[in-house]
Motif scaffolding. Structure first.
Motif, PDB file in Angstrom:
ATOM      1  N   GLY A 282       0.837  -1.197   0.000  1.00  0.00           N
ATOM      2  CA  GLY A 282       0.000   0.000   0.000  1.00  0.00           C
ATOM      3  C   GLY A 282       0.869   1.244   0.000  1.00  0.00           C
ATOM      4  N   PHE A 283       0.240   2.384   0.169  1.00  0.00           N
ATOM      5  CA  PHE A 283       1.022   3.625   0.162  1.00  0.00           C
ATOM      6  C   PHE A 283       1.569   3.894   1.558  1.00  0.00           C
ATOM      7  N   ARG A 284       2.611   4.709   1.576  1.00  0.00           N
ATOM      8  CA  ARG A 284       3.134   5.205   2.857  1.00  0.00           C
ATOM      9  C   ARG A 284       3.659   6.613   2.641  1.00  0.00           C
ATOM     10  N   CYS A 285       3.531   7.418   3.644  1.00  0.00           N
ATOM     11  CA  CYS A 285       4.007   8.803   3.589  1.00  0.00           C
ATOM     12  C   CYS A 285       5.419   8.860   4.157  1.00  0.00           C
ATOM     13  N   ARG A 286       6.283   9.450   3.399  1.00  0.00           N
ATOM     14  CA  ARG A 286       7.656   9.584   3.862  1.00  0.00           C
ATOM     15  C   ARG A 286       8.126  11.023   3.660  1.00  0.00           C
ATOM     16  N   CYS A 287       9.227  11.342   4.309  1.00  0.00           N
ATOM     17  CA  CYS A 287       9.764  12.704   4.223  1.00  0.00           C
ATOM     18  C   CYS A 287      10.626  12.854   2.963  1.00  0.00           C
ATOM     19  N   LYS A 288      10.593  14.044   2.393  1.00  0.00           N
ATOM     20  CA  LYS A 288      11.346  14.318   1.178  1.00  0.00           C
ATOM     21  C   LYS A 288      12.835  14.509   1.468  1.00  0.00           C
ATOM     22  N   GLY A 289      13.664  14.136   0.481  1.00  0.00           N
ATOM     23  CA  GLY A 289      15.088  14.462   0.474  1.00  0.00           C
ATOM     24  C   GLY A 289      15.784  14.254   1.798  1.00  0.00           C
ATOM     25  N   ASP A 290      16.406  15.319   2.324  1.00  0.00           N
ATOM     26  CA  ASP A 290      17.166  15.257   3.573  1.00  0.00           C
ATOM     27  C   ASP A 290      16.285  15.393   4.811  1.00  0.00           C
ATOM     28  N   PHE A 291      14.971  15.495   4.634  1.00  0.00           N
ATOM     29  CA  PHE A 291      14.087  15.621   5.778  1.00  0.00           C
ATOM     30  C   PHE A 291      13.868  14.244   6.429  1.00  0.00           C
ATOM     31  N   HIS A 292      13.670  14.241   7.742  1.00  0.00           N
ATOM     32  CA  HIS A 292      13.312  13.013   8.444  1.00  0.00           C
ATOM     33  C   HIS A 292      12.219  13.336   9.455  1.00  0.00           C
ATOM     34  N   GLU A 293      11.511  12.315   9.874  1.00  0.00           N
ATOM     35  CA  GLU A 293      10.315  12.518  10.686  1.00  0.00           C
ATOM     36  C   GLU A 293      10.652  12.545  12.172  1.00  0.00           C
ATOM     37  N   GLU A 294      10.110  13.549  12.842  1.00  0.00           N
ATOM     38  CA  GLU A 294      10.214  13.675  14.298  1.00  0.00           C
ATOM     39  C   GLU A 294       8.862  14.112  14.836  1.00  0.00           C
ATOM     40  N   GLU A 295       8.266  13.261  15.660  1.00  0.00           N
ATOM     41  CA  GLU A 295       6.962  13.544  16.260  1.00  0.00           C
ATOM     42  C   GLU A 295       5.926  13.890  15.195  1.00  0.00           C
ATOM     43  N   GLY A 296       5.961  13.130  14.081  1.00  0.00           N
ATOM     44  CA  GLY A 296       4.972  13.308  13.026  1.00  0.00           C
ATOM     45  C   GLY A 296       5.238  14.457  12.081  1.00  0.00           C
ATOM     46  N   VAL A 297       6.350  15.171  12.261  1.00  0.00           N
ATOM     47  CA  VAL A 297       6.682  16.325  11.425  1.00  0.00           C
ATOM     48  C   VAL A 297       8.006  16.056  10.710  1.00  0.00           C
ATOM     49  N   CYS A 298       8.080  16.416   9.419  1.00  0.00           N
ATOM     50  CA  CYS A 298       9.309  16.248   8.649  1.00  0.00           C
ATOM     51  C   CYS A 298      10.214  17.463   8.858  1.00  0.00           C
ATOM     52  N   VAL A 299      11.403  17.219   9.375  1.00  0.00           N
ATOM     53  CA  VAL A 299      12.342  18.302   9.662  1.00  0.00           C
ATOM     54  C   VAL A 299      13.675  17.987   8.996  1.00  0.00           C
ATOM     55  N   ASP A 300      14.437  19.044   8.758  1.00  0.00           N
ATOM     56  CA  ASP A 300      15.765  18.908   8.154  1.00  0.00           C
ATOM     57  C   ASP A 300      16.807  19.252   9.211  1.00  0.00           C
ATOM     58  N   SER A 301      17.548  18.254   9.646  1.00  0.00           N
ATOM     59  CA  SER A 301      18.546  18.464  10.701  1.00  0.00           C
ATOM     60  C   SER A 301      19.971  18.396  10.174  1.00  0.00           C
ATOM     61  N   THR A 302      20.153  18.488   8.847  1.00  0.00           N
ATOM     62  CA  THR A 302      21.505  18.385   8.295  1.00  0.00           C
ATOM     63  C   THR A 302      22.400  19.529   8.768  1.00  0.00           C
ATOM     64  N   ILE A 303      21.787  20.681   9.100  1.00  0.00           N
ATOM     65  CA  ILE A 303      22.602  21.806   9.572  1.00  0.00           C
ATOM     66  C   ILE A 303      23.273  21.483  10.902  1.00  0.00           C
ATOM     67  N   CYS A 304      22.672  20.549  11.675  1.00  0.00           N
ATOM     68  CA  CYS A 304      23.219  20.212  12.992  1.00  0.00           C
ATOM     69  C   CYS A 304      24.610  19.604  12.886  1.00  0.00           C
ATOM     70  N   MET A 305      24.924  18.981  11.762  1.00  0.00           N
ATOM     71  CA  MET A 305      26.240  18.384  11.592  1.00  0.00           C
ATOM     72  C   MET A 305      27.328  19.452  11.486  1.00  0.00           C
ATOM     73  N   LYS A 306      26.924  20.703  11.175  1.00  0.00           N
ATOM     74  CA  LYS A 306      27.896  21.777  10.984  1.00  0.00           C
ATOM     75  C   LYS A 306      27.937  22.744  12.163  1.00  0.00           C
ATOM     76  N   CYS A 307      27.004  22.641  13.108  1.00  0.00           N
ATOM     77  CA  CYS A 307      26.925  23.611  14.206  1.00  0.00           C
ATOM     78  C   CYS A 307      28.188  23.560  15.069  1.00  0.00           C
ATOM     79  N   GLU A 308      28.731  24.729  15.369  1.00  0.00           N
ATOM     80  CA  GLU A 308      29.950  24.797  16.169  1.00  0.00           C
ATOM     81  C   GLU A 308      29.664  24.466  17.629  1.00  0.00           C
ATOM     82  N   HIS A 309      28.529  24.910  18.164  1.00  0.00           N
ATOM     83  CA  HIS A 309      28.199  24.628  19.560  1.00  0.00           C
ATOM     84  C   HIS A 309      27.101  23.575  19.672  1.00  0.00           C
ATOM     85  N   ARG A 310      25.843  23.934  19.464  1.00  0.00           N
ATOM     86  CA  ARG A 310      24.768  22.958  19.578  1.00  0.00           C
ATOM     87  C   ARG A 310      23.633  23.331  18.629  1.00  0.00           C
TER      88      ARG A 310
END
Length: 508
Positions: A282-310
């Motif tokens: 059947g069908f399933r809903c997934r997040c686009k591209g670099d987005f991933h699901e957190e608490e039912g919302v698709c977010v992009d956390s790739t910037i976190c890999m570059k953050c100097e502090h947090r």
């Protein structure tokens, strides 16, 4: 069957696992686990949180730096820990400061004392246990993730505490291959006792048969724990089993609808940054591209890999944040720069090759008072050339303003406003006019002196040139070539000379 007492212990461990948010990480070796918890708490709350799953605050020593670096690598922040019981002795003595450690990516760890009531970015815990499990043996390229009952994920470890859940799955697979729980130094495969997290089942568990069951219209997968939609509900005519899968068959006229593509008929995935994927189940809903699901919302956390502090999630958007005393750089949102909101702040100093080097934010200058390095605000308004009219100093900068009837132009210049009716549009000119009070490049008296000197020099040069020309003309008027007056030479130069003439003159 698992003994009753042991089963009760396993139930309690897995119940704690179910109630814990697995956003932390740690490392286990032998019969000890160390973990970092990124939960803002004060010192007392951090120590209490470590004790809930039978642990304690991480005890720091020089020998433990290798372990510490392995669990805090790649993150930044300030975390509570223990330094050989100094915090407990400090509480008994009525002191108000407790031990913590400052973690900044690319810098050496630094142990600090902070007010015990202060809420830091998190804390470090350590846990001791018996009957550990080794790595789960897998085959066929399956990858395994481990979640402990203490509430953190374990990576790059050789041992795992009792109650750890191991999930094996292949890359790109929708469903896991299998699920296990660590118990008595061994791995129990799901489904297990239904009283413990429904036996590890995806939907529900039958306590009589100790097996997983699925709702109507769904069938149990080959892993015996997850459910999928029955394909016969999607077939237009009939469904037949071929091998281990269900396929749709056509009627005699050759018509068939193998499966309804629910994604193309009407996109059921309406969430932001979500897309629809059609599968055999059947069908399933997934997040686009670099987005991933957190608490039912698709977010992009790739910037976190570059953050100097947090990095923090603000209304579904991840962004870099800085530790106290720093602010996000205006030129690079992943970098942090020093920030001071007072006239004087402590300078940030590091030791490099035995020498202490201190730095200050932009607009501040380093100063040493009684052996302590401070950053003192520079008053740019003391230099009157910064603004045309009025200068207002601020911490780390300044601001220009203009007198009535003038407007600010390019942040520091003041230009005169045009009155309405001066032109057809009645607009105000934003460009300098002859009336604008612009600072002269050099003082006026210097300009006047320079012009006078140049004029005098040019006049003297002209007079000298005149005398020189006149003198040359006089000398040229008296100049005579006396050697040319001889009559023979005059004839020689004025008459045509032939060979005979030359011989005659020679005999003469």
């Amino acid at each position: 069957m698992v003994p009753t007492t042991s089963a009760l212990i396993c139930v309690l461990l897995l119940f704690w696992l179910e109630e814990t948010v697995h956003s932390q990480r740690g490392h286990c070796a032998g019969k000890t686990c160390h973990a970092v918890f990124q939960e803002p708490r004060d010192f007392k709350g951090a120590r209490s949180r470590c004790k809930e799953p039978s642990g304690e605050l991480f005890v720091y020593s020089s020998a433990s730096e290798v372990i510490l670096n392995s669990i805090v690598g790649g993150i930044s922040g300030q975390y509570w820990l223990e330094v050989h019981g100094t915090s407990e002795r400090a509480e008994e003595a009525g002191l108000k400061n407790c031990s913590s450690i400052s973690v900044v990516v690319g810098r050496k760890l630094e142990v600090l004392l902070e007010p015990c009531q202060k809420r830091l970015d998190g804390f470090l815990c350590q846990f001791a246990f018996d009957e550990p499990c080794g790595k789960l043996p897998t085959g066929g390229g399956a990858q395994v993730t481990y979640d402990t009952y203490m509430g953190f994920k374990v990576k790059n470890s050789e041992t795992f505490p009792p109650g750890t859940i191991a999930v094996a799955e292949k890359v790109g697979s929708i469903f896991p291959d299998s699920k296990y729980v660590c118990f008595s130094s061994g791995w129990l495969k799901a489904p297990w006792n239904c009283e413990v997290m429904m036996g590890g089942c995806d939907h529900n568990c039958n306590s009589t048969t100790r097996s997983c069951i699925c709702p109507a219209g769904q069938s149990l997968n080959s892993n015996n724990i997850t459910c999928t939609k029955d394909p016969d509900t999607e077939c237009e005519h009939e469904c037949q089993k071929e091998g281990g899968t269900q396929v749709c068959k056509c009627d005699k006229d050759g018509r068939s609808r193998v499966a309804v593509d629910e994604c193309t008929e009407e996109n059921p995935c309406t969430g932001e940054n979500k897309e629809c994927e059609d599968t055999q189940e059947g069908f399933r809903c997934r997040c686009k591209g670099d987005f991933h699901e957190e608490e039912g919302v698709c977010v992009d956390s790739t910037i976190c890999m570059k953050c100097e502090h947090r990095c923090e999630n603000y209304r579904g958007v991840y962004q870099c944040v800085c530790l106290p005393g720093y602010k996000v750089s205006a030129t690079d949102p992943t970098k942090c720069e020093q920030h001071c909101t007072e006239r004087a702040c402590l300078a940030k100093c590091i030791t490099n090759d035995g020498k202490i080097q201190c730095s200050c934010p932009l607009g501040y200058i380093s100063d040493t008072v009684n052996g302590t390095a401070y950053c003192t605000d520079i008053n740019e308004c003391e230099n009157k050339r910064h603004c045309d009219h009025t200068c207002s100093n601020s911490f780390g900068g300044y601001k220009c303003s203009c007198d009535p009837g003038y407007e600010l132009y390019k942040e520091y210049k003041c230009v005169k406003q045009k009155e309405k009716g001066d032109d057809e549009s009645g607009s105000t000119s934003l460009y300098p006019t002859p009336e604008s009070a612009q600072p002269a490049v050099v003082p006026s008296y210097i300009k006047t002196g320079s012009v006078l000197s140049i004029t005098v020099f040019v006049v003297l040069l002209a007079v000298l040139l005149c005398f020189l020309v006149r003198n040359m003309l006089k000398r040229c008027g008296k100049f005579q070539l006396s050697s040319f007056k001889h009559h023979d030479i005059d004839i020689f130069y004025l008459q045509q000379v032939t060979t005979e003439t030359y011989k005659r003159l020679s005999f003469d």
